[in-house]
Design a protein around this motif. Structure first.
Motif, short mmCIF file in Angstrom:
data_model
loop_
_atom_site.label_atom_id
_atom_site.label_comp_id
_atom_site.label_asym_id
_atom_site.label_seq_id
_atom_site.Cartn_x
_atom_site.Cartn_y
_atom_site.Cartn_z
N GLU A 197 0.86 -1.12 -0.22
CA GLU A 197 -0.39 0.07 0.23
C GLU A 197 1.03 1.55 0.13
O GLU A 197 2.11 1.63 1.02
CB GLU A 197 -0.80 -0.48 0.78
CG GLU A 197 -2.33 -0.74 1.26
CD GLU A 197 -3.18 -0.25 2.33
OE1 GLU A 197 -2.72 -0.20 3.36
OE2 GLU A 197 -4.53 -0.98 2.28
N ASN A 298 -13.85 12.28 2.16
CA ASN A 298 -14.33 11.30 1.69
C ASN A 298 -14.94 11.86 0.19
O ASN A 298 -14.41 10.96 -0.68
CB ASN A 298 -15.45 9.83 1.70
CG ASN A 298 -14.32 9.46 3.03
OD1 ASN A 298 -13.36 9.43 3.28
ND2 ASN A 298 -15.50 8.13 3.87
N GLU A 309 -17.55 3.35 -0.58
CA GLU A 309 -17.45 1.91 -0.80
C GLU A 309 -15.67 2.41 -0.84
O GLU A 309 -15.06 1.37 -0.83
CB GLU A 309 -17.84 1.59 -1.67
CG GLU A 309 -17.56 2.71 -3.99
CD GLU A 309 -17.75 1.83 -4.61
OE1 GLU A 309 -16.96 0.98 -4.93
OE2 GLU A 309 -18.32 2.48 -5.38
N LEU A 310 -15.08 3.13 -1.24
CA LEU A 310 -13.19 3.48 -0.85
C LEU A 310 -12.95 3.51 0.89
O LEU A 310 -14.23 3.80 1.30
CB LEU A 310 -12.76 4.48 -1.54
CG LEU A 310 -12.96 3.90 -2.76
CD1 LEU A 310 -11.66 5.02 -4.09
CD2 LEU A 310 -12.09 2.28 -3.63
N PRO A 311 -11.81 2.78 1.53
CA PRO A 311 -11.42 3.08 2.45
C PRO A 311 -11.57 4.78 3.02
O PRO A 311 -11.30 5.30 1.66
CB PRO A 311 -10.12 2.30 2.59
CG PRO A 311 -10.02 1.59 1.09
CD PRO A 311 -10.68 2.06 0.18
N ALA A 312 -11.58 4.53 4.53
CA ALA A 312 -11.71 6.55 5.26
C ALA A 312 -10.51 6.95 4.30
O ALA A 312 -8.97 6.22 4.11
CB ALA A 312 -11.46 6.29 6.10
N SER A 354 -6.53 6.12 14.89
CA SER A 354 -7.13 5.22 14.63
C SER A 354 -7.00 3.80 15.03
O SER A 354 -6.32 3.39 14.74
CB SER A 354 -7.38 5.35 13.16
OG SER A 354 -7.21 6.43 12.88
N GLY A 357 -10.10 -0.08 11.17
CA GLY A 357 -10.33 -0.61 10.61
C GLY A 357 -11.08 0.85 9.53
O GLY A 357 -12.05 1.96 9.53
N ARG A 358 -10.53 2.15 11.24
CA ARG A 358 -10.52 3.35 10.13
C ARG A 358 -12.41 3.58 10.20
O ARG A 358 -12.47 4.48 9.36
CB ARG A 358 -9.66 3.79 9.16
CG ARG A 358 -8.25 3.86 9.57
CD ARG A 358 -7.38 4.44 8.24
NE ARG A 358 -6.08 4.51 8.86
CZ ARG A 358 -5.34 5.60 7.50
NH1 ARG A 358 -5.85 4.97 6.16
NH2 ARG A 358 -4.04 5.25 8.05
N ASP A 359 -12.83 3.59 10.89
CA ASP A 359 -14.35 3.41 10.64
C ASP A 359 -15.41 4.23 11.97
O ASP A 359 -16.50 3.97 12.10
CB ASP A 359 -14.77 2.06 11.03
CG ASP A 359 -14.78 1.49 12.92
OD1 ASP A 359 -14.18 1.98 12.89
OD2 ASP A 359 -15.15 0.50 12.51
#
Length: 532
Positions: A197, A298, A309-312, A354, A357-359
């Motif tokens: 990544e 986002n 739908e993409l990661p944070a 964080s 999951g960064r949620d």
């Protein structure tokens, strides 16, 4: 091996499409494609609404030279995988085991490298092992009662354990140490995607487990861990280290001492200065944590089509002001929390964190302003002119923050900050914090010229991220532990003026984050093994 750079594919693509693209670029048949690995993966969002994944791919094919000859593409080249190798020389011998002070990334990787070379280091850590430390930190966030030895700053894993677990660095790495550190994290339980990544992260929840497994492995190799053990004195004879005193009582003899003490070991800095260890004040940066809704970030970064739908989404912001100060984002935490990161009674500092999951609902980042020793002297005119003046600068700011919030995280909306009036309620969204917090007026917490630079930077950043300076953006203070305010001088042999002492990592002033600290730990281990 052949490297393909800048290979773009749609966001929604399958493995087969990736393989077909490799074959098309290299003009090969499926049978010729023997093996491939993702070297780097990132998101290209420059042409919204269309977004792409951009890959660098390492490919093994039959007849490499023949394939390269017929492919006329600047993004296709021959590459050699750089494998980190520890220097092979006659091993240094010591009368006593090396002692590593600090179990953060610098200390852990130094001890790890030494253990792999047959040494049996002793790791001395003033805080607790990570599983006990996590309980202490949670208790502090719930009660506001700090444990000055086991907290967000002190304990196994270091300050980075309660952060976003970012694993990117700008340090140039021809020796392959960066890759070795990442591979080591994967070996002990980190997800494999951190290997490719573009901006890898683990998250504080996974990082704690990785650190625990790393410690257990080191113990199997013969390393000793001494938790709740604080270095209170060093013993020196004829300009050389001979031992340390811990917890004011016990003497541990050594002729090799690694100081990976972290950026918050202020009492240790003072002790070392009294022993005439050469050190100097270092520039760093201070400011506030700033929160925005993650959904908004986002949408701005990815566009409406992919925002959900993409990661944070992360961001990175910088500004060089006319007053010659730099203002920039630091330790940006997508889907994260602002945390009370205090380690001393009567002083308050914040950080960002964080989970994997960064949620979390909000994005937060430190927006910080560069400061220099001249700023330290202006705020602390009566402080001694020594290497610790930056420490005293931090202490003054943190004492102000503690008083302002009465021990709780002091917060304010950006519009109220600009108007120099207390905030009484949040705007369109609320703060995501770990630890109690209170709305107030943050003006006067920083020196006036730093406040002006902070506001100018916030407005400037709205050119890159629209509405970044929204009036209800939530500020939390004070972000003061961005990096060490001290550098412990070391020579080309990595030793301090007291022979046998090896300053290491972020606390010593030679790193700035998990990866660079871990890499510096490897460098110090190399220097120890090859010293004469």
């Amino acid at each position: 091996m052949i490297r393909i750079n800048q290979m773009k594919l749609p966001i929604h693509h399958k493995k087969e499409q990736l393989e077909q693209k490799i074959q098309k670029v290299l003009k090969i048949t499926p049978e010729q494609l023997k093996e491939y690995h993702i070297a780097k993966k990132s998101i290209d969002a420059r042409k919204k609404p269309e977004l792409f994944y951009v890959y660098s791919i390492d490919v093994v094919v039959s007849n490499e030279k023949k394939v390269l000859k017929r492919v006329n593409d600047n993004n296709v080249m021959l590459t050699v995988s750089k494998k980190y190798t520890f220097p092979v020389r006659e091993k240094s011998s010591f009368a006593y085991p090396p002692i590593v002070v600090g179990a953060g990334p610098a200390g852990l990787f130094c001890a790890y490298a030494l253990s792999l070379q047959g040494y049996t280091p002793i790791v001395v850590e003033r805080g607790k092992k990570v599983e006990d430390r996590t309980k202490d930190v949670q208790r502090f966030w719930e009660t506001g009662i700090p444990d000055t030895s086991s907290n967000v700053q002190f304990g196994e894993g270091g300050a980075g354990t309660f952060s976003d677990g970012k694993l990117n660095t700008l340090v140039k790495d021809p020796a392959g140490r960066n890759r070795f550190v990442l591979e080591t994290f994967v070996k002990f339980g980190a997800p494999e995607h951190i290997l490719y990544e573009n901006k890898p992260h683990i998250g504080t929840d996974i990082l704690a487990e990785v650190i625990k497994r790393m410690r257990l492995f080191l113990q199997e190799q013969g390393a000793t861990f001494r938790f709740e053990t604080c270095v209170t004195d060093i013993l020196v004879s004829a300009g050389k280290i001979t031992g340390i005193k811990v917890n004011d009582t016990e003497i541990l003899k050594t002729d090799c001492l690694v100081l990976a003490i972290g950026h918050s070991a202020r009492d240790t800095f003072s002790m070392l200065l009294s022993k005439n260890l050469r050190m100097e004040p270092k520039s760093f940066a201070v400011g506030f944590r700033v929160e925005h809704p993650q959904e908004e970030i986002n949408l701005i970064q990815y566009g409406e089509r992919y925002a959900k739908e993409l990661p944070a989404a992360p961001y990175k912001l910088t500004a060089n002001l006319e007053n010659q100060r730099g203002v920039y984002s630091f330790c940006m935490c997508p889907g994260g929390y602002v945390v009370n990161a205090s380690s001393e009674k009567g002083r308050l500092a914040v950080n960002g964190m964080s989970y994997a999951g960064r949620d979390g609902k909000n994005a937060n980042s430190a927006i910080i302003v560069s400061v220099t020793p001249e700023d330290f002297r202006e705020l602390c005119p009566d402080a001694p002119e020594d290497a610790l003046i930056g420490v005293r600068f931090q202490e003054v700011l943190e004492e102000r923050a503690f008083r302002l919030g009465e021990g709780k995280i002091p917060q304010q909306l950006f519009g109220d900050f600009c108007n120099n009036q207390p905030s009484t309620a949040y705007g369109a969204y609320e703060s995501e914090t770990k630890g109690e917090h209170v709305l107030c007026n943050l003006r006067g917490l920083l020196p006036e010229k730093l406040e002006e630079s902070f506001m100018e930077g916030m407005h400037h950043f709205s050119h890159a991220i629209p509405n970044y300076d929204r009036k209800d953006a939530i500020l939390s203070g004070i972000e003061s532990r961005t990096s060490s305010p001290v550098r412990i001088n070391r020579g080309a042999d990595f030793m301090a003026n007291i022979r046998g002492i090896y300053p290491c990592g972020e606390g010593a002033g030679y790193a700035g984050g998990i990866m660079s600290a871990a890499m510096d730990g490897l460098k110090v281990a190399e220097a120890i093994v090859t010293c004469k």
